[in-house]
Design an enzyme around this catalytic site. Structure first.
Site, PDB file in Angstrom:
ATOM      1  N   CYS A 109       0.862  -1.190   0.000  1.00 46.31           N
ATOM      2  CA  CYS A 109       0.000   0.000   0.000  1.00 46.31           C
ATOM      3  C   CYS A 109       0.898   1.239   0.000  1.00 46.31           C
ATOM      4  O   CYS A 109       2.074   1.165   0.344  1.00 46.31           O
ATOM      5  CB  CYS A 109      -0.916  -0.025   1.220  1.00 46.31           C
ATOM      6  SG  CYS A 109      -0.033  -0.198   2.764  1.00 46.31           S
ATOM      7  N   THR A 123       8.068  -4.042   1.013  1.00 46.28           N
ATOM      8  CA  THR A 123       8.772  -3.378  -0.093  1.00 46.28           C
ATOM      9  C   THR A 123       8.024  -2.102  -0.491  1.00 46.28           C
ATOM     10  O   THR A 123       8.235  -1.586  -1.579  1.00 46.28           O
ATOM     11  CB  THR A 123       8.889  -4.305  -1.335  1.00 46.28           C
ATOM     12  OG1 THR A 123       7.571  -4.664  -1.761  1.00 46.28           O
ATOM     13  CG2 THR A 123       9.699  -5.541  -1.054  1.00 46.28           C
ATOM     14  N   ASP A 129      12.767  -3.896   2.381  1.00 45.77           N
ATOM     15  CA  ASP A 129      13.522  -3.189   1.345  1.00 45.77           C
ATOM     16  C   ASP A 129      13.434  -1.683   1.582  1.00 45.77           C
ATOM     17  O   ASP A 129      14.029  -0.907   0.835  1.00 45.77           O
ATOM     18  CB  ASP A 129      12.955  -3.528  -0.047  1.00 45.77           C
ATOM     19  CG  ASP A 129      13.780  -2.907  -1.167  1.00 45.77           C
ATOM     20  OD1 ASP A 129      15.018  -3.077  -1.154  1.00 45.77           O
ATOM     21  OD2 ASP A 129      13.206  -2.222  -2.036  1.00 45.77           O
ATOM     22  N   GLU A 161      15.257   5.757   6.347  1.00 49.67           N
ATOM     23  CA  GLU A 161      16.266   5.377   5.349  1.00 49.67           C
ATOM     24  C   GLU A 161      16.946   6.572   4.685  1.00 49.67           C
ATOM     25  O   GLU A 161      18.039   6.447   4.119  1.00 49.67           O
ATOM     26  CB  GLU A 161      15.649   4.490   4.255  1.00 49.67           C
ATOM     27  CG  GLU A 161      14.684   5.228   3.333  1.00 49.67           C
ATOM     28  CD  GLU A 161      14.061   4.317   2.266  1.00 49.67           C
ATOM     29  OE1 GLU A 161      13.543   3.248   2.605  1.00 49.67           O
ATOM     30  OE2 GLU A 161      14.108   4.708   1.078  1.00 49.67           O
TER      31      GLU A 161
HETATM   32  P1  NAI Z   1      -0.714   1.439  -6.590  1.00 47.57           P
HETATM   33  O1  NAI Z   1      -1.170   2.838  -6.383  1.00 47.57           O
HETATM   34  O2  NAI Z   1      -0.905   0.805  -7.911  1.00 47.57           O
HETATM   35  O3  NAI Z   1      -1.415   0.485  -5.501  1.00 47.57           O
HETATM   36  C1  NAI Z   1      -1.535   0.816  -4.151  1.00 47.57           C
HETATM   37  C2  NAI Z   1      -2.768   0.068  -3.624  1.00 47.57           C
HETATM   38  O4  NAI Z   1      -2.812   0.299  -2.218  1.00 47.57           O
HETATM   39  C3  NAI Z   1      -4.089   0.584  -4.233  1.00 47.57           C
HETATM   40  O5  NAI Z   1      -4.831  -0.502  -4.714  1.00 47.57           O
HETATM   41  C4  NAI Z   1      -4.765   1.267  -3.058  1.00 47.57           C
HETATM   42  O6  NAI Z   1      -6.179   1.147  -3.104  1.00 47.57           O
HETATM   43  C5  NAI Z   1      -4.197   0.468  -1.892  1.00 47.57           C
HETATM   44  N1  NAI Z   1      -4.359   1.115  -0.610  1.00 47.57           N
HETATM   45  C6  NAI Z   1      -4.541   2.438  -0.335  1.00 47.57           C
HETATM   46  N2  NAI Z   1      -4.712   2.606   0.989  1.00 47.57           N
HETATM   47  C7  NAI Z   1      -4.650   1.376   1.545  1.00 47.57           C
HETATM   48  C8  NAI Z   1      -4.781   0.893   2.876  1.00 47.57           C
HETATM   49  N3  NAI Z   1      -5.036   1.728   3.895  1.00 47.57           N
HETATM   50  N4  NAI Z   1      -4.643  -0.433   3.085  1.00 47.57           N
HETATM   51  C9  NAI Z   1      -4.415  -1.289   2.065  1.00 47.57           C
HETATM   52  N5  NAI Z   1      -4.308  -0.894   0.784  1.00 47.57           N
HETATM   53  C10 NAI Z   1      -4.412   0.427   0.538  1.00 47.57           C
HETATM   54  O7  NAI Z   1       0.792   1.423  -6.129  1.00 47.57           O
HETATM   55  P2  NAI Z   1       1.930   0.384  -6.570  1.00 47.57           P
HETATM   56  O8  NAI Z   1       2.584   0.878  -7.798  1.00 47.57           O
HETATM   57  O9  NAI Z   1       1.388  -0.985  -6.504  1.00 47.57           O
HETATM   58  O10 NAI Z   1       2.994   0.610  -5.373  1.00 47.57           O
HETATM   59  C11 NAI Z   1       2.733   0.114  -4.073  1.00 47.57           C
HETATM   60  C12 NAI Z   1       3.791   0.615  -3.106  1.00 47.57           C
HETATM   61  O11 NAI Z   1       5.080   0.190  -3.538  1.00 47.57           O
HETATM   62  C13 NAI Z   1       3.875   2.143  -2.969  1.00 47.57           C
HETATM   63  O12 NAI Z   1       4.007   2.425  -1.596  1.00 47.57           O
HETATM   64  C14 NAI Z   1       5.154   2.513  -3.623  1.00 47.57           C
HETATM   65  O13 NAI Z   1       5.707   3.654  -3.035  1.00 47.57           O
HETATM   66  C15 NAI Z   1       5.992   1.265  -3.339  1.00 47.57           C
HETATM   67  N6  NAI Z   1       7.109   1.108  -4.270  1.00 47.57           N
HETATM   68  C16 NAI Z   1       8.293   0.640  -3.788  1.00 47.57           C
HETATM   69  C17 NAI Z   1       9.366   0.463  -4.634  1.00 47.57           C
HETATM   70  C18 NAI Z   1      10.674  -0.086  -4.151  1.00 47.57           C
HETATM   71  O14 NAI Z   1      11.678  -0.003  -4.888  1.00 47.57           O
HETATM   72  N7  NAI Z   1      10.742  -0.688  -2.985  1.00 47.57           N
HETATM   73  C19 NAI Z   1       9.277   0.815  -6.040  1.00 47.57           C
HETATM   74  C20 NAI Z   1       7.957   1.226  -6.464  1.00 47.57           C
HETATM   75  C21 NAI Z   1       6.917   1.383  -5.595  1.00 47.57           C
END
Ligand code: NAI
Length: 350
Positions: free
Chosen positions: A221, A248, A274, A279
């Site tokens: 999320c 992650t 991750d 960080e």
């Molecule tokens: P996305 O916007 O496609 O999906 C996020 C989902 O979380 C949505 O379906 C949303 O409805 C849901 N959500 C919102 N509030 C919530 C809650 N309270 N409880 C549960 N779910 C909730 O985002 P995406 O692209 O899938 O990215 C997810 C996460 O991964 C983000 O936090 C992003 O910052 C992180 N990320 C980490 C990376 C890394 O290198 N470690 C790289 C890219 C993204």
């Protein structure tokens, strides 16, 4: 307003730049639409003066783009902040709107990169590749301490079924034969359509059931006021003894002190991170000569069942390419005053 097709020359300061990303920006900026200056410094209140003379800045996950920094940027003539990442929890969008500073991001550069990495963390913690690698290189071919478990048939809790969470559910549910329990306030019909070897891979449930029944819990999320410290002591208390927890997403989604207590009690059997809430001053840099100044992170690293990596999940060739291409087209769209689907406004905050 500039005409379509007219060459745009935007002076842009890239903060927190690393050598590995510069080459992609140079490759996709072959027509010199941008005049980039690559800075190693992280954008903070102390470094914001480096943006003087630039029309735009390009920032990454740990740059500080709060109201004070935005005010200084605007005063220096910066009118665009281009995030070369998806998460935008580090940006005060309300302040940007009020100052007339446009903010754009790269919403999806490679969900596969992060989803595949997440599964890699699960496998590494479970099957202990990292320990086996070191052991064998030292001539020790024993298996003691390397015992894992089959993922087939285990229950995986996926918190957030957006682009990345949905892929994790697909890989683990359709590929490994796990049962997936998902939680998301905005359910995705695509999840319910996922089929595993024995039918639907799982169902949406409330968080309490996800915590209670999952052998592995993976967080996907965004970091928002609602999700800050979503995984805290009461949440960990509800989880299965020996649960594997993977984060992650963003460090702030978990309370690191609660994780330490969960590891000490044995409630958390495996932990893969991750991302880490503090960080910003640590990740992406080499601290091997001076040690780790953050006591919580140092304590986490003492546990044998903890795997921590330095915000690496996104780091694939495809992701770096997409980040560069999308960032350049975002900047061009804003400069041409065209509609940009990747532009963020305060109202777009989750
Ligand atoms: P996305 O916007 O496609 O999906 C996020 C989902 O979380 C949505 O379906 C949303 O409805 C849901 N959500 C919102 N509030 C919530 C809650 N309270 N409880 C549960 N779910 C909730 O985002 P995406 O692209 O899938 O990215 C997810 C996460 O991964 C983000 O936090 C992003 O910052 C992180 N990320 C980490 C990376 C890394 O290198 N470690 C790289 C890219 C993204």
């Amino acid at each position: 307003m500039q005409e379509r097709g007219v060459k745009l020359i935007v002076k842009i300061a890239f903060f927190s730049t690393k050598n590995y990303e510069k080459e992609y920006f140079r490759q996709f900026n072959a027509d010199d639409r941008l005049q980039p200056v690559f800075l190693e410094e992280r954008l903070t209140a102390n470094t914001v003066a480096l943006a003087a003379g630039f029309e735009a800045v390009c920032v990454f996950t740990n740059d500080v783009v709060d109201a004070a920094v935005l005010k200084s940027l605007a005063a220096q003539g910066v009118r665009l902040v281009a995030l070369r990442c998806a998460g935008y929890n580090n940006v005060d969008l309300g302040a940007a709107d009020a100052l007339g500073v446009a903010v754009v991001r790269v919403p999806a550069y490679s969900p596969y990169a992060v989803a595949e990495y997440t599964v890699g963390m699960i496998l590494t913690l479970n099957r202990k590749y990292h320990k086996a690698y070191n052991r064998v290189r030292e001539g020790n071919f024993t298996l003691d301490g390397l015992l894992g478990f089959d993922l087939m048939g285990k229950t995986v809790g996926v918190v957030g079924t957006g682009r990345i969470g949905l892929l994790v559910a697909r890989i683990l549910g359709c590929g490994f034969g796990c049962k997936v329990l998902a939680y998301d306030p905005y359910p995705d019909a695509g999840f319910s359509e996922l089929e595993g070897p024995d039918g639907p891979v799982g169902e949406y449930v409330d968080l309490a059931r996800l915590y209670r029944e999952s052998d592995v819990i993976s967080l996907h999320c965004p970091l928002t006021p609602e999700t800050r410290h979503l995984v805290d002591e009461p949440a960990i208390e509800q989880m299965k003894p020996g649960v594997m927890l993977i984060n992650t997403s963003r460090g702030g989604v978990v309370n690191a002190c609660a994780l330490i207590r969960g590891l000490k009690s044995g409630k958390i059997g495996y932990l893969g991170l991750d991302v880490y809430e503090e960080e910003a001053d640590i990740f992406f840099e080499d601290h091997s000569a001076c040690g780790i100044s953050d006591d919580t992170l140092a304590r986490l690293l003492t546990f044998p069942n903890v795997l921590i990596t330095s915000h690496q999940a996104f780091f694939t060739e495809e992701a770096l390419k997409n980040i560069a291409q999308t960032t350049l087209s975002n900047i061009a769209a804003v400069e041409r005053q065209e509609a940009c689907p990747n532009r963020l406004f305060a109202a777009s905050e989750a």
